[in-house]
Design a protein around this motif. Structure first.
Motif: not given
Ligand SMILES: O=P(O)(O)OC[C@H]1O[C@H](OP(=O)(O)OP(=O)(O)O)[C@H](O)[C@@H]1O
Ligand SMILES: Nc1ncnc2[nH]cnc12
Length: 186
Positions: A113-138
């Motif tokens: 629940i706290d993976a990207f900081g409190e309420n999804g934000s690190c130090s800034r007020e904005e939401p953390s910007k996240v790239l999702l990655i996996d080996d394969l999309m089926a």
């Protein structure tokens, strides 16, 4: 940033096809032979590093299990944090979960629940910007569920990135965020 046809071929040729795994009719894309080939792996990671270095990302989120390998290496190269999206029951702290269907079955993924900081934000007020990655999309079901978890914990998934995309399954169509794949398999 664009891969040369030669570099693309080095990566593609390092991935093995295993027919009828894990069940009849599935041609399984085996990336263990990419991981054990330093030239192919380095070519791939150089490409991903060049592509994402100016995205101003805060985190890479990698999908259990093969997305962990590419995601953790890319996060280290970009000097940002790595967050695992895990199969149900593996994460020790409080999680949020999402169910999804696969090319060959059903599953459920979770994130802290706290993976990207409190309420999804690190130090800034904005939401953390996240790239999702996996080996394969089926079908895209796993990554779509993972992207929705990133949203649920208050961060922003800016792109979903795959080493391979099985284009004949039209998984790309289920996303409302940009999708990037290094190799398109038809
Ligand atoms: O686009 P989809 O239809 O959702 O399928 C793609 C997912 O399937 C594979 O993982 P798998 O579920 O086989 O798990 P594993 O990495 O633990 O083997 C692959 O690594 C993706 O995560
Ligand atoms: N054909 C495939 N090869 C490897 N991983 C997969 N996940 C779903 N379909 C797959």
């Amino acid at each position: 940033m664009t891969l040369t046809p030669e570099d693309k071929a080095v990566i593609l040729n390092s991935i093995r096809d295993i027919p009828d795994f894990p069940q009849p009719g599935i041609i399984f894309k085996d990336i263990t032979t990419l991981l054990s080939n330093p030239k192919a792996f380095d070519t791939l990671m150089n490409h991903l590093e060049a592509r994402y270095k100016n995205y101003e990302l805060d985190y890479i989120a990698g999908i259990d299990a093969r997305g962990f390998i590419f995601g953790a290496v890319l996060a280290d190269r970009l000097n940002i944090g790595f967050v695992p999206v895990r199969k149900k029951g593996k994460l020790p702290y409080t999680t949020v979960a999402e169910k999804y269907s696969l090319e060959y079955g059903f599953d459920e993924v979770e994130i802290h629940i706290d993976a990207f900081g409190e309420n999804g934000s690190c130090s800034r007020e904005e939401p953390s910007k996240v790239l999702l990655i996996d080996d394969l999309m089926a079908t895209g079901g796993t990554a779509k569920a993972a992207a929705s978890l990133i949203d649920k914990v208050g961060a922003k998934c800016v792109e979903a990135c795959f080493i391979m995309e099985l284009t004949f399954l039209n998984g790309r169509g289920c996303f409302d965020i940009p999708v990037y794949s290094v190799l398109q398999i038809d």
